[in-house]
Design a protein around this motif. Structure first.
Motif, mmCIF file in Angstrom:
data_model
loop_
_atom_site.group_PDB
_atom_site.id
_atom_site.type_symbol
_atom_site.label_atom_id
_atom_site.label_comp_id
_atom_site.label_asym_id
_atom_site.label_seq_id
_atom_site.Cartn_x
_atom_site.Cartn_y
_atom_site.Cartn_z
ATOM 1 N N ILE A 6 26.391 43.354 26.830
ATOM 2 C CA ILE A 6 25.830 44.101 27.891
ATOM 3 C C ILE A 6 24.385 44.541 27.367
ATOM 4 N N LYS A 7 24.106 44.838 26.356
ATOM 5 C CA LYS A 7 22.775 45.334 25.917
ATOM 6 C C LYS A 7 21.679 44.132 26.027
ATOM 7 N N SER A 8 22.248 42.965 25.810
ATOM 8 C CA SER A 8 21.219 41.889 25.598
ATOM 9 C C SER A 8 21.226 41.215 27.181
ATOM 10 N N GLY A 9 22.019 41.634 27.990
ATOM 11 C CA GLY A 9 21.910 40.921 29.532
ATOM 12 C C GLY A 9 22.608 39.487 29.258
ATOM 13 N N GLU A 10 23.399 39.287 28.516
ATOM 14 C CA GLU A 10 24.089 37.972 28.395
ATOM 15 C C GLU A 10 25.167 37.828 29.501
ATOM 16 N N SER A 11 25.139 36.653 30.167
ATOM 17 C CA SER A 11 26.164 36.110 31.182
ATOM 18 C C SER A 11 27.566 35.687 30.596
ATOM 19 N N GLY A 12 28.540 35.588 31.389
ATOM 20 C CA GLY A 12 29.592 35.092 30.997
ATOM 21 C C GLY A 12 30.825 36.123 30.471
ATOM 22 N N VAL A 13 30.610 37.452 30.694
ATOM 23 C CA VAL A 13 31.473 38.484 30.233
ATOM 24 C C VAL A 13 32.567 38.355 30.910
ATOM 25 N N LEU A 14 33.884 38.325 30.305
ATOM 26 C CA LEU A 14 35.082 38.189 30.770
ATOM 27 C C LEU A 14 35.987 39.496 30.475
ATOM 28 N N LEU A 15 36.384 40.161 31.370
ATOM 29 C CA LEU A 15 37.421 41.216 31.398
ATOM 30 C C LEU A 15 38.581 41.312 31.954
ATOM 31 N N TYR A 16 39.562 42.013 31.505
ATOM 32 C CA TYR A 16 40.894 42.033 32.237
ATOM 33 C C TYR A 16 41.118 43.526 32.482
ATOM 34 N N GLY A 17 41.828 43.862 34.062
ATOM 35 C CA GLY A 17 41.986 45.107 34.107
ATOM 36 C C GLY A 17 43.326 45.520 34.212
ATOM 37 N N ILE A 18 43.849 46.816 33.947
ATOM 38 C CA ILE A 18 45.202 47.181 34.005
ATOM 39 C C ILE A 18 45.159 48.713 34.645
ATOM 40 N N THR A 19 46.260 48.868 34.958
ATOM 41 C CA THR A 19 46.577 50.366 35.120
ATOM 42 C C THR A 19 47.654 50.740 34.324
ATOM 43 N N PRO A 20 47.590 51.933 33.756
ATOM 44 C CA PRO A 20 48.422 52.707 33.023
ATOM 45 C C PRO A 20 50.020 52.936 33.616
ATOM 46 N N ALA A 43 46.530 36.523 23.307
ATOM 47 C CA ALA A 43 46.068 35.388 23.425
ATOM 48 C C ALA A 43 44.759 34.997 24.414
ATOM 49 N N LEU A 44 44.526 36.001 25.107
ATOM 50 C CA LEU A 44 43.383 36.061 26.115
ATOM 51 C C LEU A 44 41.898 35.958 25.452
ATOM 52 N N ASP A 45 40.900 34.975 25.724
ATOM 53 C CA ASP A 45 39.618 35.268 25.133
ATOM 54 C C ASP A 45 38.944 35.881 26.275
ATOM 55 N N ILE A 46 39.000 37.411 25.926
ATOM 56 C CA ILE A 46 38.494 38.348 26.847
ATOM 57 C C ILE A 46 37.373 39.403 25.847
ATOM 58 N N ASP A 47 36.476 39.767 26.647
ATOM 59 C CA ASP A 47 35.392 40.377 25.807
ATOM 60 C C ASP A 47 35.953 42.125 25.754
ATOM 61 N N ALA A 48 36.847 42.426 26.874
ATOM 62 C CA ALA A 48 37.355 44.029 26.834
ATOM 63 C C ALA A 48 38.362 44.089 27.745
ATOM 64 N N LEU A 49 39.073 45.209 27.656
ATOM 65 C CA LEU A 49 40.172 45.673 28.522
ATOM 66 C C LEU A 49 39.792 46.845 29.348
ATOM 67 N N VAL A 50 39.968 46.612 30.609
ATOM 68 C CA VAL A 50 39.486 47.754 31.645
ATOM 69 C C VAL A 50 40.794 48.444 31.865
ATOM 70 N N VAL A 51 41.068 49.784 31.585
ATOM 71 C CA VAL A 51 42.077 50.706 31.866
ATOM 72 C C VAL A 51 41.809 51.712 33.040
ATOM 73 N N TYR A 52 42.207 51.241 34.178
ATOM 74 C CA TYR A 52 41.957 52.284 35.532
ATOM 75 C C TYR A 52 42.300 53.797 35.432
ATOM 76 N N ASP A 53 41.723 54.343 36.175
ATOM 77 C CA ASP A 53 42.168 55.884 36.122
ATOM 78 C C ASP A 53 42.716 55.902 37.878
ATOM 79 N N VAL A 54 44.095 56.087 37.963
ATOM 80 C CA VAL A 54 44.492 55.762 39.152
ATOM 81 C C VAL A 54 44.206 57.041 39.998
ATOM 82 N N GLN A 55 43.712 57.027 41.360
ATOM 83 C CA GLN A 55 43.340 58.089 42.023
ATOM 84 C C GLN A 55 44.188 57.803 43.700
ATOM 85 N N ASP A 56 44.635 58.984 44.346
ATOM 86 C CA ASP A 56 44.987 59.129 45.457
ATOM 87 C C ASP A 56 44.137 59.041 46.568
#
Length: 331
Positions: A6-20, A43-56
């Motif tokens: 992110i700091k270097s502006g490199e493309s190809g970032v891959l994330l995976y998102g979940i809800t608790p 086993a996923l080749d990802i850079d980070a895991l996104v954990v969402y805050d669930v809102q109504d």
């Protein structure tokens, strides 16, 4: 790693998102769910895991919610207490306006201690009482700017209506935001317009653009499709009809997502916009979750094939041509 990319502006970032898991789930069951999550993602080749805050968000619209709203566990508690053996960076969503400046500062200290990264989002409805503005929240975070990065959301549908998403993005960049995670993309034209306008504005102002991370999700049923639209995700009428008439809506949606990912990759590369993808499953059905894992693998491989992503392990992963059998024929 994620921070450096992110700091270097490199493309190809891959994330995976979940809800608790939902609030009130027993600790034993939460641990069970966490273990399954870890096994799926290890086993996923990802850079980070996104954990969402669930809102109504029911107050945002008068339309009835397709699925009942269920409060979820605090994403920081879930990530730090149950997902610690998953040794990838965690990105934690937080509706900054729901908390006082002191509460937010304390939360950021805890987050920083775990080497997690924040994404601040708005409140669930326009008339929700705001305790801390986004600008104030960014100012509180700024003490960590040398050793962290902060993200925000971008909504292509909003740009189609207000035509100011590029301005919003640059305003947040001025507050320290360096990457943006989009709402789920099913309208390719909307996403392209944001990128086109952002690229033009950055060129005019002679500034480096931020990283744009497009969220993609599989859709396994007409009800999931309805829910996505309720959330504000625009699905073009022609595509909506194709999905509903498809013999296998899940497989069709996965192929649509792969096409969108390929098109956005080319579009962003041509305009020198650093980009990536965030894969999630809107529904909790096993078939849709497994389809999202398949999607993450396929998009990761596509990015490597196009030369915009290096494998975290230093090698290349095998890509398959078909959805797994247990995904293809689930009712």
């Amino acid at each position: 790693m994620f921070l450096e990319k992110i700091k270097s502006g490199e493309s190809g970032v891959l994330l995976y998102g979940i809800t608790p898991p939902k609030a009130g789930t027993t600790p034993e069951r939460v641990a069970e769910i966490a273990q399954k999550t870890i096994e799926r993602l290890a086993a996923l080749d990802i850079d980070a895991l996104v954990v969402y805050d669930v809102q109504d968000e029911s107050a945002r619209t008068t339309e009835e919610r397709p699925f009942p709203f269920l409060n979820a566990l605090d994403p920081l508690v879930f990530a730090s207490g149950y997902l610690d053996t998953l040794t990838i960076p965690k990105i934690i969503y937080r509706p900054a306006g729901k908390f006082s400046s002191i509460e937010l500062a304390d939360w950021l200290e805890t987050l920083h201690a775990h080497q997690f990264y924040p994404v601040f989002v708005g409140v669930p409805a326009p008339d929700f009482p705001v305790k801390t503005s986004l600008q104030e929240a960014y100012a509180i975070w700024s003490k960590h700017r040398d050793t962290s990065v902060i993200g925000a959301v971008t909504i292509p549908e909003r740009h189609n209506v207000l035509n100011d998403e590029d301005v919003r993005i640059l305003d947040k960049m001025n507050c320290g935001v360096s990457y943006f995670i989009s709402q789920c993309v099913f309208n390719l034209d909307y996403a392209k317009q944001v990128i086109d306008d952002l690229s033009s504005r950055c060129n005019r102002q002679q500034i480096s653009p931020p990283t744009i991370i497009f969220t993609l999700t599989a859709c396994g049923s007409a009800k999931t499709l309805h829910f996505m639209e309720w959330l504000g995700i625009h699905v073009p009428d022609e595509l909506k009809d194709e999905l509903k008439k498809s013999d296998d809506i899940l497989e069709k949606s996965v192929n649509v997502c792969l096409d969108i990912a390929s098109a956005l990759t080319t579009f962003c590369v041509e305009r020198s916009i650093p980009f990536g993808f965030n894969i999630e499953s809107v529904a909790i059905r096993k078939a849709e979750i497994e389809a999202s894992i398949y999607l993450a693998n396929e998009i990761g491989q596509m990015l490597k094939d196009k030369g915009v992503r290096k494998s975290l392990t230093g090698g290349t992963s095998e890509a398959t041509n078909d959805l797994p059998n247990n995904i293809r024929y689930v009712s």
